[in-house]
Each structure stands twice: as C-alpha cells, then as structure tokens.
Design a protein around this motif. Structure first.
Motif, PDB file in Angstrom:
ATOM      1  N   ILE A 136       0.839  -1.198   0.000  1.00 16.69           N
ATOM      2  CA  ILE A 136       0.000   0.000   0.000  1.00 16.69           C
ATOM      3  C   ILE A 136       0.877   1.251   0.000  1.00 16.69           C
ATOM      4  O   ILE A 136       0.570   2.247  -0.674  1.00 16.69           O
ATOM      5  CB  ILE A 136      -0.952   0.012   1.207  1.00 16.69           C
ATOM      6  N   PHE A 137       1.983   1.180   0.750  1.00 12.72           N
ATOM      7  CA  PHE A 137       2.920   2.309   0.768  1.00 12.72           C
ATOM      8  C   PHE A 137       3.465   2.583  -0.630  1.00 12.72           C
ATOM      9  O   PHE A 137       3.532   3.738  -1.071  1.00 12.72           O
ATOM     10  CB  PHE A 137       4.059   2.007   1.737  1.00 12.72           C
ATOM     11  N   GLN A 138       3.849   1.525  -1.346  1.00 11.72           N
ATOM     12  CA  GLN A 138       4.373   1.683  -2.707  1.00 11.72           C
ATOM     13  C   GLN A 138       3.318   2.285  -3.628  1.00 11.72           C
ATOM     14  O   GLN A 138       3.619   3.141  -4.463  1.00 11.72           O
ATOM     15  CB  GLN A 138       4.851   0.330  -3.244  1.00 11.72           C
ATOM     16  N   LEU A 139       2.077   1.831  -3.473  1.00  8.99           N
ATOM     17  CA  LEU A 139       1.003   2.411  -4.283  1.00  8.99           C
ATOM     18  C   LEU A 139       0.796   3.883  -3.931  1.00  8.99           C
ATOM     19  O   LEU A 139       0.469   4.699  -4.804  1.00  8.99           O
ATOM     20  CB  LEU A 139      -0.302   1.635  -4.082  1.00  8.99           C
ATOM     21  N   GLY A 140       0.971   4.215  -2.668  1.00 14.32           N
ATOM     22  CA  GLY A 140       0.839   5.611  -2.257  1.00 14.32           C
ATOM     23  C   GLY A 140       1.853   6.498  -2.958  1.00 14.32           C
ATOM     24  O   GLY A 140       1.531   7.608  -3.385  1.00 14.32           O
ATOM     25  N   VAL A 141       3.089   5.999  -3.092  1.00 13.56           N
ATOM     26  CA  VAL A 141       4.124   6.738  -3.810  1.00 13.56           C
ATOM     27  C   VAL A 141       3.733   6.894  -5.273  1.00 13.56           C
ATOM     28  O   VAL A 141       3.857   7.967  -5.867  1.00 13.56           O
ATOM     29  CB  VAL A 141       5.489   6.033  -3.693  1.00 13.56           C
ATOM     30  N   VAL A 142       3.236   5.797  -5.867  1.00 11.84           N
ATOM     31  CA  VAL A 142       2.812   5.824  -7.270  1.00 11.84           C
ATOM     32  C   VAL A 142       1.678   6.833  -7.471  1.00 11.84           C
ATOM     33  O   VAL A 142       1.706   7.656  -8.399  1.00 11.84           O
ATOM     34  CB  VAL A 142       2.350   4.421  -7.732  1.00 11.84           C
ATOM     35  N   PHE A 143       0.669   6.781  -6.608  1.00 16.99           N
ATOM     36  CA  PHE A 143      -0.480   7.692  -6.723  1.00 16.99           C
ATOM     37  C   PHE A 143      -0.041   9.154  -6.569  1.00 16.99           C
ATOM     38  O   PHE A 143      -0.533  10.029  -7.278  1.00 16.99           O
ATOM     39  CB  PHE A 143      -1.529   7.365  -5.657  1.00 16.99           C
ATOM     40  N   ALA A 144       0.867   9.406  -5.630  1.00 16.64           N
ATOM     41  CA  ALA A 144       1.316  10.777  -5.380  1.00 16.64           C
ATOM     42  C   ALA A 144       2.066  11.340  -6.583  1.00 16.64           C
ATOM     43  O   ALA A 144       1.822  12.471  -7.011  1.00 16.64           O
ATOM     44  CB  ALA A 144       2.197  10.820  -4.136  1.00 16.64           C
ATOM     45  N   ILE A 145       2.985  10.547  -7.144  1.00 16.85           N
ATOM     46  CA  ILE A 145       3.757  11.022  -8.298  1.00 16.85           C
ATOM     47  C   ILE A 145       2.856  11.161  -9.517  1.00 16.85           C
ATOM     48  O   ILE A 145       2.975  12.122 -10.285  1.00 16.85           O
ATOM     49  CB  ILE A 145       4.937  10.067  -8.593  1.00 16.85           C
ATOM     50  N   TYR A 146       1.933  10.202  -9.692  1.00 17.14           N
ATOM     51  CA  TYR A 146       0.994  10.299 -10.809  1.00 17.14           C
ATOM     52  C   TYR A 146       0.142  11.566 -10.674  1.00 17.14           C
ATOM     53  O   TYR A 146      -0.084  12.282 -11.658  1.00 17.14           O
ATOM     54  CB  TYR A 146       0.092   9.069 -10.851  1.00 17.14           C
ATOM     55  N   GLY A 147      -0.329  11.837  -9.475  1.00 14.25           N
ATOM     56  CA  GLY A 147      -1.127  13.036  -9.243  1.00 14.25           C
ATOM     57  C   GLY A 147      -0.340  14.301  -9.548  1.00 14.25           C
ATOM     58  O   GLY A 147      -0.884  15.269 -10.090  1.00 14.25           O
ATOM     59  N   PHE A 148       0.955  14.285  -9.224  1.00  9.71           N
ATOM     60  CA  PHE A 148       1.811  15.426  -9.516  1.00  9.71           C
ATOM     61  C   PHE A 148       1.957  15.633 -11.023  1.00  9.71           C
ATOM     62  O   PHE A 148       1.827  16.754 -11.534  1.00  9.71           O
ATOM     63  CB  PHE A 148       3.180  15.202  -8.872  1.00  9.71           C
ATOM     64  N   LEU A 149       2.213  14.535 -11.746  1.00 12.67           N
ATOM     65  CA  LEU A 149       2.377  14.616 -13.201  1.00 12.67           C
ATOM     66  C   LEU A 149       1.073  15.036 -13.878  1.00 12.67           C
ATOM     67  O   LEU A 149       1.068  15.860 -14.795  1.00 12.67           O
ATOM     68  CB  LEU A 149       2.847  13.265 -13.759  1.00 12.67           C
ATOM     69  N   TRP A 150      -0.050  14.463 -13.420  1.00 14.54           N
ATOM     70  CA  TRP A 150      -1.338  14.828 -14.007  1.00 14.54           C
ATOM     71  C   TRP A 150      -1.686  16.279 -13.674  1.00 14.54           C
ATOM     72  O   TRP A 150      -2.301  16.983 -14.471  1.00 14.54           O
ATOM     73  CB  TRP A 150      -2.434  13.895 -13.506  1.00 14.54           C
ATOM     74  N   GLY A 151      -1.291  16.724 -12.503  1.00 13.23           N
ATOM     75  CA  GLY A 151      -1.541  18.109 -12.119  1.00 13.23           C
ATOM     76  C   GLY A 151      -0.830  19.083 -13.053  1.00 13.23           C
ATOM     77  O   GLY A 151      -1.381  20.139 -13.387  1.00 13.23           O
TER      78      GLY A 151
END
Length: 218
Positions: free
Chosen positions: A7-22
């Motif tokens: 879940i922690f790894q997915l959290g990192v993925v979601f955060a970076i994806y959100g940054f790129l999409w932002g």
C-alpha cells in the motif's frame, strides 16, 4: 507487513501520478484560460485521469522481468483503487455540502458542476477497465501509460524528490487505512448513492482538485 509495504508503494505511485497529471491540468488551464468548462468535458477528463491511474497501477502489479501477474497483489491493488475512488467521491460530496451551506449560488463564472451519477459512472468505468486487464493484460501497455510508468520510476529513484514522495506515500498509507474504514461505513450508510440537496450542486474552481492527490495527502 507485506500488505502495508504494498500500500505504501502504491501511495508513492499515486502521489507522483497526481503530480504529473496536475502539471498536465495546469497546462490545460493556462491554454484555455477564461473559458468555462462544460460538465461533459470535466467528467471526460476525469474519466481519462482515472483510466490512466488504473492503467499505471496495473503495470506496477505486473512483474517487470517476466510480465507475470500476481493475483494477490492485483486484488489488493483493485481494493486500494476502490477505497481511493470512494474517498475522492466522499470528499467531493462533503465539499459540495459545505459550499451549499455557505452560498446559494448555483451558477456563474468559476463554478464547476457536481453530478453524483457522473461521479459513480467514472468510478465504475475505471474499475471495469482494471478488471478487464485481468483477462487482457496487454491492454495496460500503451505509449502514454508506459511513459507515466517510466516517469514515476525515475522520479521515485531521484534522491531528494524521491524521498519527498516516499514521505507522502507514508502519509498516504495512514490516510488510506482511515479511508478504508470510512469508505465501508460510507457504503453501508447509503450516502454514496444520495445526491447533495439542491437542484444544481456546484463547487468553485478554487476547490477543484488540481494537483489533488498531492495536496490531499499533504
């Protein structure tokens, strides 16, 4: 422990994806500055955002060397995505309710409509796509999703920036554990299927989720 680390790894993925999409959404906002976006346009863009998030998540579940799919991790990833999307829906509804309490405005510049049917439809489409990838993993591989995947890996491996997103991933883990509890209560209460009171529930552009994943975790 393995589950928490996943879940922690997915959290990192979601955060970076959100940054790129932002960054992508910021570019669109600058490109179409002053133009009011239509409801269909807003939710089509949100559906695309969710679909690529699902796509990238599935790529991280696949073994990078063999391309094999871990059924356990795939099920857990699907569950995390479900809780994550429900958390987004719940946050949107809460903001709408707060806005309605503070203002009776239902239209005008800088206002973004909220429609529970579109919100649920977007989540259903995204999760259906994730389920389809179980049977057709090749659907997850395309130029855009591969670019997101490679960019996320590179950013995560960057010493300083990667560490920052890992800290964000930790807080994501904590918030997701809370959301997992709240989401099930939310479903059992039936609130997910109720429309906010009022004919045209809305929210201001300033309350939109530009860089939403990054800001929400913080």
């Amino acid at each position: 422990m393995e589950l928490l680390n996943f879940i922690f790894q997915l959290g990192v993925v979601f955060a970076i994806y959100g940054f790129l999409w932002g960054i992508f959404e910021l570019g669109l906002s600058l490109l179409f500055a002053g133009r009011k976006r239509q409801v269909v346009e807003i939710y089509v863009l949100k559906t695309i955002k969710y679909l690529f998030l699902v796509d990238v998540t599935f790529l991280f579940v696949l073994d990078p060397n063999t391309g094999d799919l871990s059924l356990y991790q795939a099920i857990m990833a699907g569950s995390v995505l479900l809780v994550y999307f429900l958390g987004k829906l719940q946050n949107s509804q809460q903001r709408i309710m707060v806005f309605q309490m503070l203002s009776n405005t239902s239209s005008g510049p800088g206002v973004v409509p909220f429609d529970i049917r579109w919100e649920i439809g977007t989540i259903v489409i995204a999760l259906s796509a994730f389920t389809l990838m179980f049977f057709m993993p090749e659907l997850a591989s395309n130029n855009i999703s591969n670019w997101f995947h490679e960019s996320i890996v590179k950013i995560e491996d960057t010493p300083v920036i990667g560490f920052i997103f890992k800290v964000i991933g930790f807080f994501f883990l904590m918030s997701l554990l809370i959301k997992m509890f709240n989401a099930f209560i939310f479903l059992l209460s039936g609130q997910a299927f109720k429309r906010p009171k009022g004919k045209n529930p809305v929210q201001h552009d300033s309350d939109r989720e530009d860089f939403d994943d990054y800001e929400e975790i913080n």
